[in-house]
Design an enzyme around this catalytic site. Structure first.
Site, PDB file in Angstrom:
ATOM      1  N   GLY A 291     130.656  93.592  55.526  1.00 32.61           N
ATOM      2  CA  GLY A 291     131.486  94.802  55.500  1.00 32.61           C
ATOM      3  C   GLY A 291     131.081  95.861  56.506  1.00 32.61           C
TER       4      GLY A 291
ATOM      5  N   GLU B 290     125.030  84.592  54.351  1.00 32.13           N
ATOM      6  CA  GLU B 290     125.626  85.910  54.580  1.00 32.13           C
ATOM      7  C   GLU B 290     124.508  86.938  54.747  1.00 32.13           C
ATOM      8  OE1 GLU B 290     129.892  86.233  53.028  1.00 32.13           O
ATOM      9  OE2 GLU B 290     128.596  86.636  51.338  1.00 32.13           O
TER      10      GLU B 290
ATOM     11  N   LYS C 230     137.174  90.048  46.467  1.00 30.05           N
ATOM     12  CA  LYS C 230     136.325  91.039  45.783  1.00 30.05           C
ATOM     13  C   LYS C 230     137.148  91.807  44.747  1.00 30.05           C
ATOM     14  CE  LYS C 230     133.425  91.153  49.846  1.00 30.05           C
ATOM     15  NZ  LYS C 230     132.431  91.866  50.620  1.00 30.05           N
TER      16      LYS C 230
ATOM     17  N   ASN D 162     137.323  85.842  50.067  1.00 30.40           N
ATOM     18  CA  ASN D 162     136.813  86.533  48.876  1.00 30.40           C
ATOM     19  C   ASN D 162     137.494  87.900  48.782  1.00 30.40           C
ATOM     20  OD1 ASN D 162     135.300  87.799  46.920  1.00 30.40           O
ATOM     21  ND2 ASN D 162     133.419  87.913  48.148  1.00 30.40           N
TER      22      ASN D 162
ATOM     23  N   SER E  91     131.430  90.120  58.073  1.00 33.46           N
ATOM     24  CA  SER E  91     132.233  90.709  59.154  1.00 33.46           C
ATOM     25  C   SER E  91     132.924  89.672  60.045  1.00 33.46           C
ATOM     26  CB  SER E  91     131.379  91.671  59.997  1.00 33.46           C
ATOM     27  OG  SER E  91     130.978  92.765  59.205  1.00 33.46           O
TER      28      SER E  91
ATOM     29  N   GLU F 281     126.575  91.234  46.723  1.00 31.07           N
ATOM     30  CA  GLU F 281     126.957  92.421  45.943  1.00 31.07           C
ATOM     31  C   GLU F 281     126.473  92.284  44.492  1.00 31.07           C
ATOM     32  OE1 GLU F 281     131.016  92.402  47.297  1.00 31.07           O
ATOM     33  OE2 GLU F 281     130.262  93.021  49.262  1.00 31.07           O
TER      34      GLU F 281
ATOM     35  N   HIS G 297     126.586  86.148  45.220  1.00 33.65           N
ATOM     36  CA  HIS G 297     127.029  87.025  46.306  1.00 33.65           C
ATOM     37  C   HIS G 297     126.090  88.226  46.396  1.00 33.65           C
ATOM     38  CE1 HIS G 297     129.375  89.830  48.669  1.00 33.65           C
ATOM     39  NE2 HIS G 297     130.017  88.759  49.136  1.00 33.65           N
TER      40      HIS G 297
HETATM   41  P1  PGA Z   1     133.201  90.856  54.926  1.00 35.19           P
HETATM   42  O1  PGA Z   1     132.653  90.292  53.531  1.00 35.19           O
HETATM   43  O2  PGA Z   1     133.909  89.729  55.625  1.00 35.19           O
HETATM   44  O3  PGA Z   1     134.120  91.972  54.543  1.00 35.19           O
HETATM   45  O4  PGA Z   1     131.999  91.325  55.698  1.00 35.19           O
HETATM   46  C1  PGA Z   1     132.084  89.001  53.459  1.00 35.19           C
HETATM   47  C2  PGA Z   1     131.625  88.724  52.061  1.00 35.19           C
HETATM   48  O5  PGA Z   1     131.165  89.649  51.380  1.00 35.19           O
HETATM   49  O6  PGA Z   1     131.722  87.585  51.578  1.00 35.19           O
END
Ligand code: PGA
Length: 258
Positions: free
Chosen positions: A173, A167, A13, A11, A212, A99, A97
């Site tokens: 992140g 997740e 983003k 992803n 992560s 976010e 997601h």
């Molecule tokens: P990350 O993001 O691997 O940077 O923690 C995962 C995600 O948001 O799908």
């Protein structure tokens, strides 16, 4: 047990520009050497969908859209319909997601509507769920996951076109991941919930871990019996890290689909 997909999904983003195309090409190229039961899905920003579609066509990687509208067409400024994504040959949609859930207040109900749009357009819906740190600390992880699953995932759809991405919000992140026991416990719980709802067809639904993921922990996480793949954010921007994670998957699942 049905044949579930092993997915490695990247992803991007809100990252990347026209200048990132060579990086995307570097990420997509090694997918040709992976065993066929491992699918690599690239979720670029919408501005790179067309070019990534061309790359995906030349390699074994697949294209996905990072979100889609809960409506099929009309006066929805700034939104992209699932049919528009599919028009770019996107075969996957990433919905719910964290976010989007936290920044735009997306509810389980909205995520379900978006997932229905993606499925109706013929795509595979990757539906994200996960608990907050407060929910985890209050010992509510399993209840929260069961509730999100029950309300975000459309019922009466083809199980083989549904993918769940677990997740934990606090792991995204942050460089912090749950312990392998916690990941295995959450995935086993999700598998039980899916089986209760879907019966034998639940065996077709892949459950990915995200949050992560890096080349340092990918092998250990992918090796867990109830983990069917990974959803990767930050590390997916880096071709070397991406290739290392894919070769971990290939090493672990070598021969699984033969
Ligand atoms: P990350 O993001 O691997 O940077 O923690 C995962 C995600 O948001 O799908």
């Amino acid at each position: 047990m049905g044949s579930r997909r092993t997915l490695i999904a990247g992803n991007w983003k809100m990252n990347g520009s026209r200048h990132s195309l060579s990086v995307l090409a570097e990420i997509a190229r090694p997918t040709n050497d992976l065993p066929p039961h491992i699918e690599v899905v690239l979720f670029p920003p919408a501005t790179l969908l067309a070019q990534t579609a061309t790359l995906a066509k030349k390699t074994a990687s697949k294209l996905g859209g990072q979100d889609c509208s809960s409506n099929s067409a009309g006066a929805f400024t700034g939104e992209l319909s699932a049919a528009m994504l599919n028009d770019f040959r996107a075969t996957y949609g990433l919905l719910g997601h964290s976010e989007g859930r936290t920044r735009h207040g997306e509810s389980d109900d909205l995520v379900r509507q978006k997932s229905i749009q993606a499925l109706d357009a013929g795509m595979i819906a990757v539906i994200c769920i996960g608990e907050t740190r407060d929910e985890k600390e209050a010992g509510r992880t399993f209840d929260v996951l069961a509730d999100q699953l029950a309300h975000s995932v459309p019922k009466f759809s083809s199980a083989d076109r549904i993918v769940i991405a677990y997740e934990p919000m606090w792991a995204i992140g942050t460089g912090t991941t749950p312990s392998v026991e916690e990941i295995e416990g959450a995935h086993a719980h999700l598998r039980d919930c899916l089986t209760f709802e879907w019966g034998a067809n639940a065996g077709l639904i892949s459950i990915l871990y995200g949050g992560s993921v890096s080349p340092h922990n990918a092998m250990e996480i992918l090796g867990l019996p109830s983990v069917d793949g990974l959803l990767i954010g930050g590390a997916s921007l880096n071709p070397a890290k991406s290739a290392a994670i894919c070769s971990n998957a290939a090493a672990l699942h070598m021969g699984a689909g033969a």
